[in-house]
Design a protein around this motif. Sequence first.
Motif, PDB file in Angstrom:
ATOM      1  N   ARG A 403      42.062  53.487  42.804  1.00  0.00           N
ATOM      2  CA  ARG A 403      42.001  52.640  44.330  1.00  0.00           C
ATOM      3  C   ARG A 403      41.332  51.295  43.854  1.00  0.00           C
ATOM      4  O   ARG A 403      41.834  50.408  44.291  1.00  0.00           O
ATOM      5  N   ARG A 404      40.201  51.281  42.873  1.00  0.00           N
ATOM      6  CA  ARG A 404      39.772  50.135  42.593  1.00  0.00           C
ATOM      7  C   ARG A 404      40.541  49.247  41.743  1.00  0.00           C
ATOM      8  O   ARG A 404      40.643  47.920  42.118  1.00  0.00           O
ATOM      9  N   LEU A 405      41.432  49.823  41.049  1.00  0.00           N
ATOM     10  CA  LEU A 405      42.414  48.960  40.311  1.00  0.00           C
ATOM     11  C   LEU A 405      43.460  48.440  41.328  1.00  0.00           C
ATOM     12  O   LEU A 405      43.765  47.281  40.823  1.00  0.00           O
ATOM     13  N   ALA A 406      43.858  49.098  41.960  1.00  0.00           N
ATOM     14  CA  ALA A 406      44.875  48.590  43.064  1.00  0.00           C
ATOM     15  C   ALA A 406      44.161  47.568  43.892  1.00  0.00           C
ATOM     16  O   ALA A 406      45.084  46.652  44.245  1.00  0.00           O
ATOM     17  N   ALA A 407      43.005  47.770  44.162  1.00  0.00           N
ATOM     18  CA  ALA A 407      42.307  46.763  44.926  1.00  0.00           C
ATOM     19  C   ALA A 407      42.156  45.354  44.148  1.00  0.00           C
ATOM     20  O   ALA A 407      42.579  44.082  44.678  1.00  0.00           O
ATOM     21  N   ALA A 408      42.068  45.470  42.961  1.00  0.00           N
ATOM     22  CA  ALA A 408      42.068  44.439  42.041  1.00  0.00           C
ATOM     23  C   ALA A 408      43.374  43.776  42.000  1.00  0.00           C
ATOM     24  O   ALA A 408      43.444  42.355  41.910  1.00  0.00           O
ATOM     25  N   ARG A 409      44.445  44.504  41.741  1.00  0.00           N
ATOM     26  CA  ARG A 409      45.767  44.035  41.751  1.00  0.00           C
ATOM     27  C   ARG A 409      46.125  43.313  42.910  1.00  0.00           C
ATOM     28  O   ARG A 409      46.989  42.318  42.826  1.00  0.00           O
ATOM     29  N   CYS A 410      45.835  43.763  43.797  1.00  0.00           N
ATOM     30  CA  CYS A 410      46.187  43.173  45.385  1.00  0.00           C
ATOM     31  C   CYS A 410      45.474  41.663  45.403  1.00  0.00           C
ATOM     32  O   CYS A 410      45.855  40.735  46.011  1.00  0.00           O
ATOM     33  N   LEU A 411      44.330  41.826  44.889  1.00  0.00           N
ATOM     34  CA  LEU A 411      43.374  40.311  44.896  1.00  0.00           C
ATOM     35  C   LEU A 411      44.267  39.264  43.942  1.00  0.00           C
ATOM     36  O   LEU A 411      44.444  38.266  44.182  1.00  0.00           O
ATOM     37  N   TYR A 412      44.660  39.851  42.761  1.00  0.00           N
ATOM     38  CA  TYR A 412      45.502  38.899  41.864  1.00  0.00           C
ATOM     39  C   TYR A 412      46.797  38.488  42.623  1.00  0.00           C
ATOM     40  O   TYR A 412      47.314  37.264  42.528  1.00  0.00           O
ATOM     41  N   ASP A 413      47.545  39.456  43.268  1.00  0.00           N
ATOM     42  CA  ASP A 413      48.935  39.199  44.086  1.00  0.00           C
ATOM     43  C   ASP A 413      48.402  37.922  44.984  1.00  0.00           C
ATOM     44  O   ASP A 413      49.438  37.370  45.346  1.00  0.00           O
ATOM     45  N   SER A 414      47.107  38.239  45.568  1.00  0.00           N
ATOM     46  CA  SER A 414      47.055  37.319  46.872  1.00  0.00           C
ATOM     47  C   SER A 414      46.833  35.948  46.327  1.00  0.00           C
ATOM     48  O   SER A 414      46.357  34.908  47.001  1.00  0.00           O
ATOM     49  N   GLY A 415      46.558  35.582  44.995  1.00  0.00           N
ATOM     50  CA  GLY A 415      46.056  34.456  44.444  1.00  0.00           C
ATOM     51  C   GLY A 415      44.523  34.173  44.276  1.00  0.00           C
ATOM     52  O   GLY A 415      44.074  32.999  43.826  1.00  0.00           O
ATOM     53  N   ASP A 416      43.674  35.291  44.624  1.00  0.00           N
ATOM     54  CA  ASP A 416      42.390  35.095  44.364  1.00  0.00           C
ATOM     55  C   ASP A 416      41.870  35.568  43.034  1.00  0.00           C
ATOM     56  O   ASP A 416      41.477  36.531  42.680  1.00  0.00           O
ATOM     57  N   TYR A 417      42.160  34.584  42.005  1.00  0.00           N
ATOM     58  CA  TYR A 417      41.911  35.019  40.726  1.00  0.00           C
ATOM     59  C   TYR A 417      40.517  35.362  40.329  1.00  0.00           C
ATOM     60  O   TYR A 417      40.132  36.222  39.483  1.00  0.00           O
ATOM     61  N   ARG A 418      39.674  34.597  40.715  1.00  0.00           N
ATOM     62  CA  ARG A 418      38.181  34.833  40.424  1.00  0.00           C
ATOM     63  C   ARG A 418      37.768  36.387  40.985  1.00  0.00           C
ATOM     64  O   ARG A 418      37.166  37.009  40.237  1.00  0.00           O
ATOM     65  N   ALA A 419      38.163  36.548  42.355  1.00  0.00           N
ATOM     66  CA  ALA A 419      37.763  38.136  42.481  1.00  0.00           C
ATOM     67  C   ALA A 419      38.815  39.047  41.878  1.00  0.00           C
ATOM     68  O   ALA A 419      38.079  40.168  41.609  1.00  0.00           O
ATOM     69  N   ALA A 420      39.671  38.767  41.485  1.00  0.00           N
ATOM     70  CA  ALA A 420      40.485  39.564  40.763  1.00  0.00           C
ATOM     71  C   ALA A 420      39.816  39.936  39.482  1.00  0.00           C
ATOM     72  O   ALA A 420      39.873  41.073  38.996  1.00  0.00           O
ATOM     73  N   ALA A 421      39.473  38.785  38.811  1.00  0.00           N
ATOM     74  CA  ALA A 421      38.911  38.908  37.384  1.00  0.00           C
ATOM     75  C   ALA A 421      37.632  39.950  37.442  1.00  0.00           C
ATOM     76  O   ALA A 421      37.442  40.579  36.662  1.00  0.00           O
ATOM     77  N   THR A 422      36.863  39.795  38.546  1.00  0.00           N
ATOM     78  CA  THR A 422      35.526  40.301  38.492  1.00  0.00           C
ATOM     79  C   THR A 422      35.913  41.688  38.764  1.00  0.00           C
ATOM     80  O   THR A 422      35.113  42.628  38.351  1.00  0.00           O
ATOM     81  N   ALA A 423      36.798  41.965  39.852  1.00  0.00           N
ATOM     82  CA  ALA A 423      37.214  43.269  40.155  1.00  0.00           C
ATOM     83  C   ALA A 423      37.674  44.012  38.965  1.00  0.00           C
ATOM     84  O   ALA A 423      37.273  45.404  38.524  1.00  0.00           O
ATOM     85  N   ALA A 424      38.621  43.525  37.904  1.00  0.00           N
ATOM     86  CA  ALA A 424      38.973  44.145  36.921  1.00  0.00           C
ATOM     87  C   ALA A 424      38.144  44.282  35.849  1.00  0.00           C
ATOM     88  O   ALA A 424      38.160  45.394  35.351  1.00  0.00           O
ATOM     89  N   ASP A 425      37.199  43.470  35.764  1.00  0.00           N
ATOM     90  CA  ASP A 425      36.024  43.502  34.600  1.00  0.00           C
ATOM     91  C   ASP A 425      35.283  44.834  35.368  1.00  0.00           C
ATOM     92  O   ASP A 425      34.684  45.794  34.361  1.00  0.00           O
ATOM     93  N   GLN A 426      35.005  44.746  36.261  1.00  0.00           N
ATOM     94  CA  GLN A 426      34.224  45.889  36.812  1.00  0.00           C
ATOM     95  C   GLN A 426      34.934  47.345  36.523  1.00  0.00           C
ATOM     96  O   GLN A 426      34.375  48.361  36.219  1.00  0.00           O
ATOM     97  N   VAL A 427      36.222  47.412  37.076  1.00  0.00           N
ATOM     98  CA  VAL A 427      36.781  48.769  36.639  1.00  0.00           C
ATOM     99  C   VAL A 427      36.765  49.151  35.181  1.00  0.00           C
ATOM    100  O   VAL A 427      36.656  50.151  34.633  1.00  0.00           O
ATOM    101  N   ALA A 428      36.855  48.013  34.352  1.00  0.00           N
ATOM    102  CA  ALA A 428      36.864  48.094  32.743  1.00  0.00           C
ATOM    103  C   ALA A 428      35.760  48.561  32.297  1.00  0.00           C
ATOM    104  O   ALA A 428      35.621  49.686  31.360  1.00  0.00           O
ATOM    105  N   GLU A 429      34.547  48.112  32.871  1.00  0.00           N
ATOM    106  CA  GLU A 429      33.270  48.705  32.485  1.00  0.00           C
ATOM    107  C   GLU A 429      33.186  50.304  32.654  1.00  0.00           C
ATOM    108  O   GLU A 429      32.209  50.841  32.072  1.00  0.00           O
TER     109      GLU A 429
END
Length: 912
Positions: A403-429
């Motif tokens: 679910r967290r990864l899906a949220a990050a993907r949606c942020l990316y799809d919406s064009g919010d690259y900064r928030a998507a990068a932060t969310a993806a990094d958190q999931v990766a950690e």
Amino acid sequence: MALVFGRDAVLEQAWGALVRSEPVLLTGPAGIGKSVLWRELLDRARQAGWLVLTCAPAESESSLALAALADLLRPLTAQVADLPGPQRAAADAALLTASVGDAVDERALAAATRSLFDAAAASNPRVVVAVDDAPWLDPASERALNYALRRINGWAILVSARSEAASRTPLDLDRLAVPLCRIEVGPLGAGALHHVLRDRLEVTFSRPLLSRIVRDCGGNPLLAMELARAVLRLPQLPSPAEDLPFPATMTSMLADRVSALRAACREAIRLAALLSVANLRDLQAAGVDLSDLDAAEDARLLSVTESTVHFSHPLYAAAVRAGMAAGLRRRLHRRLADVVADPDERARQLAQCATAPDAAVAAELEAAAGRQRRRGAPQIAAGLYGQAARLTPPDSPADQGRRRLAAARCLYDSGDYRAAATAADQVAEESSGDRLAEALLLRAEVAWSADEPLAVPAETGERALAAASAGSPLAGRIHAYLSMFHDSPERARRHAEAACKLLADTAPGDAELLSGSMLQLFYNEIRSGHSPRLELLDRALALEENRPSWLAGTIPAVWWRSIDEHDLARTRLHDMLDQATALGDEPWQHELLCHLGETELVAGRYDDAARTITAARELGEQLGTGLVGEAMLAGQVDVHRGDVERARKVAEAGLRRAEAVDDPWARRIHLGLAAFTALSDGRADDAAETYRALAAEADAAGLAEPLSQRFEPDWIEACAAVGDLATARRVLDRLVERHERLPRPWTTLGLARSRALLAAAEGGDTAEAVGRLEEARAAVPPHLLPLDRARCLLVAGVVQRRAKRRRLARSALEEAVAEFAAIGAAGFERRARAELARVGAGRTPSSRELTATEQRVAHLAARGQTNRAIADALFISSKTVEANLARVYHKLGIASRAELGAAMARRGETDR
């Protein structure tokens, strides 16, 4: 209408701006009367015959995907059927006129909005788009409107927003092409408020008491009415020495009004305030007797229609919500969750009443997020996925990670690259294995889309590959992306090959990725020096089924352009541009326009190239970004048209940027521009040195065949000009290798030019070299490479001049001047004219003497051949035929083709 008192000047100012098609923004504090003015202006527009498109979002609706946009577009529903497929699906999803199949691309929704606006303008010359309380727009509606409003002209736009919420101009109205009319709606005076109170409350106060009310409410009509109601509830009117019953805040004042209602009515309006849309069906299911709303309606807190309850002012609903204790609010949310009919509304109610992780609630939120994502509202979906992740029990880490990864993907799809990068990094950690791989792949995609240094997506993608299960479809997907991320053709080739193997038997949904991997394999094999596998290209194109892969869709056009099949490249790019336009994908449109501009440039169509590159630049300015190659292409047009200084500045700026971000591709293309600019400016030594640096960059990257760069003939020309014949010979060997590996029209002409220049510099057989130039020109159709063919004439003239064959030199140079002029290559035309001036030493031919080409054109014309037939027979363009005939008429002193035969006979001209 009854409340429009004391606003005549504001109304006229706003109406005048709307008539002039200037956007109008009404701002002011809550309750000051913006909505009243907004409605009055729309009434005027309707009376004037305008088409009114309007929405009035409320705070409770800001989480309802596309609710505001649907209201605004509903009058245009009939035009939806005429939209292109992707836009039609997006509009149907927004308007709920059809079930949602595949996920809607948010960009297609924006494009559909713009297309519907265009259709509206076609049916009515005056249209007004009006949004009341714009800060409460849901994100998907706001993004679609932002896109569409920036691309329409001559429309009236009316928006209102609270002052405290308008620090950022709503809907980017300040970025439109016309100036924004910003109107601050100020307080009303005593006279106007007297009329307001008499109209709404049917009460008239004494002037001293009215003055005190005006003073204490600050001229705010809504506060004045609430204060007047409080005064009227007193046992007797206050004396001049007594304070008015004015609570500290509007919220507490309204809380007092709510507390005065009976219990059943209080509960009914609380339930209504907690619903996104307070429909009567849900309220009745929650136990509300509609008669319980009568007292609130009598008190003008709200109004009840056939299907819904509407609060008279957004502040009333906000005050009701603020006045509820936390426990009571959760219990009411729970009651609503159990009875509401809409599953998305149920999910929202459940999220508000959950106090601890709950697997069932998390699952419902995830399902709601998926629905919003499919409707084209990724930003709202991201929030729902995030809530689902937070409510996921700790013993379900896989569900939480998904679910967290899906949220990050949606942020990316919406064009919010900064928030998507932060969310993806958190999931990766917090992840390992395939989940870690997916998070890192998303992070690499974000880096690529956000124009981070090229090393970031490549290195992050390699980490994703290392974490993924070996041989899995996920690994295949990562290989596919890495084939795009890597600049090295050999590394990209290996990744593309692996992707093709792993995705060969994958699900149909990955067919686009597989076709893209095949194209990347085809492309990078050639760049690595392998022979073209055309069967691989054919398989990839067949797999596309007319849906080019975003991963590598431009590669066929790049290939066809590199082998001078310009018509094929042009058709491919126009087809893709049509698809990108239908999808509303402007970054893709921008990239395709740049590729089209380069195609026209290589084809020698400089006016078409300039128009296309200008369109790309304008689109880049709208997007607030731009491709690196866009400026370089503009520089190429400049240097061909003779503006060497501007091209030099473009090249220098591009090289500085490439160094700053360590972008090898950008460095190569700007080195090419810098070298060509120096050569065109007569700085052959600078050109030779810059071409040397370009070759070193290409060799370091392993580029045996840099398909988009054709620099060897120009490098040889620069070396010959400075006398570095040893380097020129080595570069000629390099060009021969490229020609033998992949013979193309440009290599044929480039070899002939280079050999002629070297023959002249080394004292070789220049006559034979010039003969090869003529053979090369004859082998390449005139329309294919008009600049390269004309440059062969220029080189022939230079070689003939050096060999003291001045008449032949003049003939070749005059033809070169005509051909350069015909295609608008002003820079080369000047060079050819300069060479003509140098031929002036010795016997000067009569100004009436026909050149060899003029003779051939004249004889064919005298025999009745059309310009097109003459062009085909002599392998020159129709424009060159026209230019030669004009000179023939001038020299022979005639005015028409009918006189040509007799004039030629008198002069005794013969065929050659």
